[in-house]
Design a protein around this motif. Structure first.
Motif, PDB file in Angstrom:
ATOM      1  N   ILE A  74      -7.188  11.457  -6.247  1.00 18.05           N
ATOM      2  CA  ILE A  74      -6.758  10.066  -6.339  1.00 18.05           C
ATOM      3  C   ILE A  74      -5.321   9.928  -5.844  1.00 18.05           C
ATOM      4  N   GLN A  75      -4.459  10.860  -6.212  1.00 17.34           N
ATOM      5  CA  GLN A  75      -3.076  10.811  -5.751  1.00 17.34           C
ATOM      6  C   GLN A  75      -3.004  10.952  -4.234  1.00 17.34           C
ATOM      7  N   LEU A  76      -3.796  11.871  -3.672  1.00 17.77           N
ATOM      8  CA  LEU A  76      -3.826  12.021  -2.216  1.00 17.77           C
ATOM      9  C   LEU A  76      -4.233  10.716  -1.541  1.00 17.77           C
ATOM     10  N   LYS A  77      -5.238  10.054  -2.078  1.00 13.75           N
ATOM     11  CA  LYS A  77      -5.721   8.811  -1.479  1.00 13.75           C
ATOM     12  C   LYS A  77      -4.678   7.701  -1.571  1.00 13.75           C
ATOM     13  N   VAL A  82      -0.605   4.258   1.183  1.00 17.40           N
ATOM     14  CA  VAL A  82       0.763   3.744   1.334  1.00 17.40           C
ATOM     15  C   VAL A  82       1.315   4.133   2.702  1.00 17.40           C
ATOM     16  N   ILE A  83       1.106   5.381   3.098  1.00 22.77           N
ATOM     17  CA  ILE A  83       1.563   5.828   4.428  1.00 22.77           C
ATOM     18  C   ILE A  83       0.870   5.012   5.509  1.00 22.77           C
ATOM     19  N   THR A  84      -0.435   4.788   5.352  1.00 24.19           N
ATOM     20  CA  THR A  84      -1.187   4.013   6.336  1.00 24.19           C
ATOM     21  C   THR A  84      -0.600   2.618   6.509  1.00 24.19           C
ATOM     22  N   LEU A  85      -0.296   1.958   5.414  1.00 25.36           N
ATOM     23  CA  LEU A  85       0.244   0.604   5.530  1.00 25.36           C
ATOM     24  C   LEU A  85       1.654   0.585   6.115  1.00 25.36           C
ATOM     25  N   TRP A 103       5.759 -13.302   2.763  1.00 27.34           N
ATOM     26  CA  TRP A 103       6.007 -12.925   1.376  1.00 27.34           C
ATOM     27  C   TRP A 103       4.805 -12.219   0.760  1.00 27.34           C
ATOM     28  N   ASN A 104       3.599 -12.642   1.126  1.00 22.59           N
ATOM     29  CA  ASN A 104       2.409 -12.031   0.530  1.00 22.59           C
ATOM     30  C   ASN A 104       2.225 -10.578   0.978  1.00 22.59           C
ATOM     31  N   HIS A 105       2.698 -10.255   2.185  1.00 17.25           N
ATOM     32  CA  HIS A 105       2.650  -8.858   2.635  1.00 17.25           C
ATOM     33  C   HIS A 105       3.584  -8.001   1.779  1.00 17.25           C
ATOM     34  N   PHE A 106       4.772  -8.516   1.516  1.00 22.06           N
ATOM     35  CA  PHE A 106       5.716  -7.782   0.668  1.00 22.06           C
ATOM     36  C   PHE A 106       5.178  -7.642  -0.759  1.00 22.06           C
ATOM     37  N   ALA A 107       4.521  -8.682  -1.262  1.00 19.17           N
ATOM     38  CA  ALA A 107       3.915  -8.607  -2.594  1.00 19.17           C
ATOM     39  C   ALA A 107       2.844  -7.516  -2.627  1.00 19.17           C
ATOM     40  N   ALA A 108       2.062  -7.427  -1.557  1.00 21.22           N
ATOM     41  CA  ALA A 108       1.030  -6.387  -1.481  1.00 21.22           C
ATOM     42  C   ALA A 108       1.655  -4.994  -1.434  1.00 21.22           C
ATOM     43  N   PHE A 109       2.742  -4.839  -0.691  1.00 21.91           N
ATOM     44  CA  PHE A 109       3.434  -3.550  -0.634  1.00 21.91           C
ATOM     45  C   PHE A 109       3.966  -3.158  -2.008  1.00 21.91           C
ATOM     46  N   ILE A 110       4.492  -4.124  -2.727  1.00 23.59           N
ATOM     47  CA  ILE A 110       4.989  -3.843  -4.076  1.00 23.59           C
ATOM     48  C   ILE A 110       3.840  -3.382  -4.975  1.00 23.59           C
ATOM     49  N   CYS A 111       2.693  -4.016  -4.830  1.00 26.69           N
ATOM     50  CA  CYS A 111       1.519  -3.600  -5.608  1.00 26.69           C
ATOM     51  C   CYS A 111       1.128  -2.163  -5.280  1.00 26.69           C
ATOM     52  N   LEU A 112       1.218  -1.782  -4.016  1.00 24.55           N
ATOM     53  CA  LEU A 112       0.889  -0.396  -3.640  1.00 24.55           C
ATOM     54  C   LEU A 112       1.895   0.593  -4.203  1.00 24.55           C
ATOM     55  N   VAL A 113       3.151   0.228  -4.172  1.00 21.78           N
ATOM     56  CA  VAL A 113       4.170   1.099  -4.766  1.00 21.78           C
ATOM     57  C   VAL A 113       3.909   1.248  -6.260  1.00 21.78           C
ATOM     58  N   LEU A 114       3.537   0.159  -6.913  1.00 24.27           N
ATOM     59  CA  LEU A 114       3.179   0.235  -8.326  1.00 24.27           C
ATOM     60  C   LEU A 114       1.944   1.110  -8.538  1.00 24.27           C
ATOM     61  N   ALA A 115       0.989   1.040  -7.606  1.00 18.58           N
ATOM     62  CA  ALA A 115      -0.200   1.899  -7.703  1.00 18.58           C
ATOM     63  C   ALA A 115       0.201   3.367  -7.669  1.00 18.58           C
ATOM     64  N   VAL A 116       1.119   3.716  -6.787  1.00 21.38           N
ATOM     65  CA  VAL A 116       1.607   5.100  -6.723  1.00 21.38           C
ATOM     66  C   VAL A 116       2.238   5.482  -8.057  1.00 21.38           C
ATOM     67  N   TYR A 117       3.074   4.613  -8.571  1.00 19.07           N
ATOM     68  CA  TYR A 117       3.730   4.889  -9.848  1.00 19.07           C
ATOM     69  C   TYR A 117       2.700   5.114 -10.948  1.00 19.07           C
ATOM     70  N   LYS A 123      -1.285  10.007 -14.795  1.00 15.81           N
ATOM     71  CA  LYS A 123      -1.852  11.348 -14.704  1.00 15.81           C
ATOM     72  C   LYS A 123      -1.046  12.316 -15.559  1.00 15.81           C
ATOM     73  N   SER A 124       0.285  12.253 -15.435  1.00 16.49           N
ATOM     74  CA  SER A 124       1.099  13.167 -16.226  1.00 16.49           C
ATOM     75  C   SER A 124       1.007  12.840 -17.710  1.00 16.49           C
ATOM     76  N   ALA A 125       0.901  11.562 -18.054  1.00 15.71           N
ATOM     77  CA  ALA A 125       0.756  11.176 -19.458  1.00 15.71           C
ATOM     78  C   ALA A 125      -0.589  11.643 -20.002  1.00 15.71           C
ATOM     79  N   SER A 126      -1.664  11.505 -19.202  1.00 15.63           N
ATOM     80  CA  SER A 126      -2.976  11.937 -19.690  1.00 15.63           C
ATOM     81  C   SER A 126      -3.045  13.458 -19.793  1.00 15.63           C
TER      82      SER A 126
END
Length: 143
Positions: A74-77, A82-85, A103-117, A123-126
């Motif tokens: 999942i982390q690899l994907k 993120v790299i792809t975008l 603005w909506n593109h930047f909002a989507a990028f922020i969502c992807l960064v949050l997905a990485v986080y 994963k580390s918490a689980s």
């Protein structure tokens, strides 16, 4: 070090992938391949995609935790997306001048960064909770 090699290979892979998927549109716009039949464009794109796979497959093998790497599937994907975008955004804004970011593109990028986080944080918490539960189970069976 495996994590760095994985990310570098994913970046190179995504450059090839983006050009394979969208480069023919720019070549058509530049009048380089205007008269090519569709099957020739597909074969051209596949030949570029082959170079992508020469980077993508090793990146996944090196980076996968099951092969001694630092990342789960999942982390690899998520990293790859993120790299792809990022690569796609650079490719689009540099080669296709008519495309612009909103603005909506930047909002989507922020969502992807949050997905990485969330993928890395949860994963580390689980794992921490899983290790604590395993320790409690071992103590139960040991006594």
């Amino acid at each position: 070090m495996k994590g760095l090699y994985t990310i570098l290979l994913l970046i190179v892979s995504n450059v090839f992938m983006t050009f394979a998927w969208y480069g023919h549109l720019k070549l058509q716009d530049m009048k380089v391949i205007t008269n090519w039949p569709l099957y020739a464009i597909i074969l051209f794109s596949w030949s570029i995609a082959l170079a992508e796979y020469f980077c993508l497959v090793p990146a996944n093998r090196i980076g996968f935790i099951g092969n001694g790497g630092p990342f789960s599937l999942i982390q690899l994907k998520i990293i790859q997306e993120v790299i792809t975008l990022i690569i796609f955004t650079v490719f689009t804004t540099v080669l296709f001048k008519g495309e612009s970011l909103h603005w909506n593109h930047f909002a989507a990028f922020i969502c992807l960064v949050l997905a990485v986080y969330f993928v890395f944080y949860l994963k580390s918490a689980s794992n921490l909770n899983g290790n604590l539960n395993c320790s409690k189970e071992l103590e139960h069976y040991a006594s």
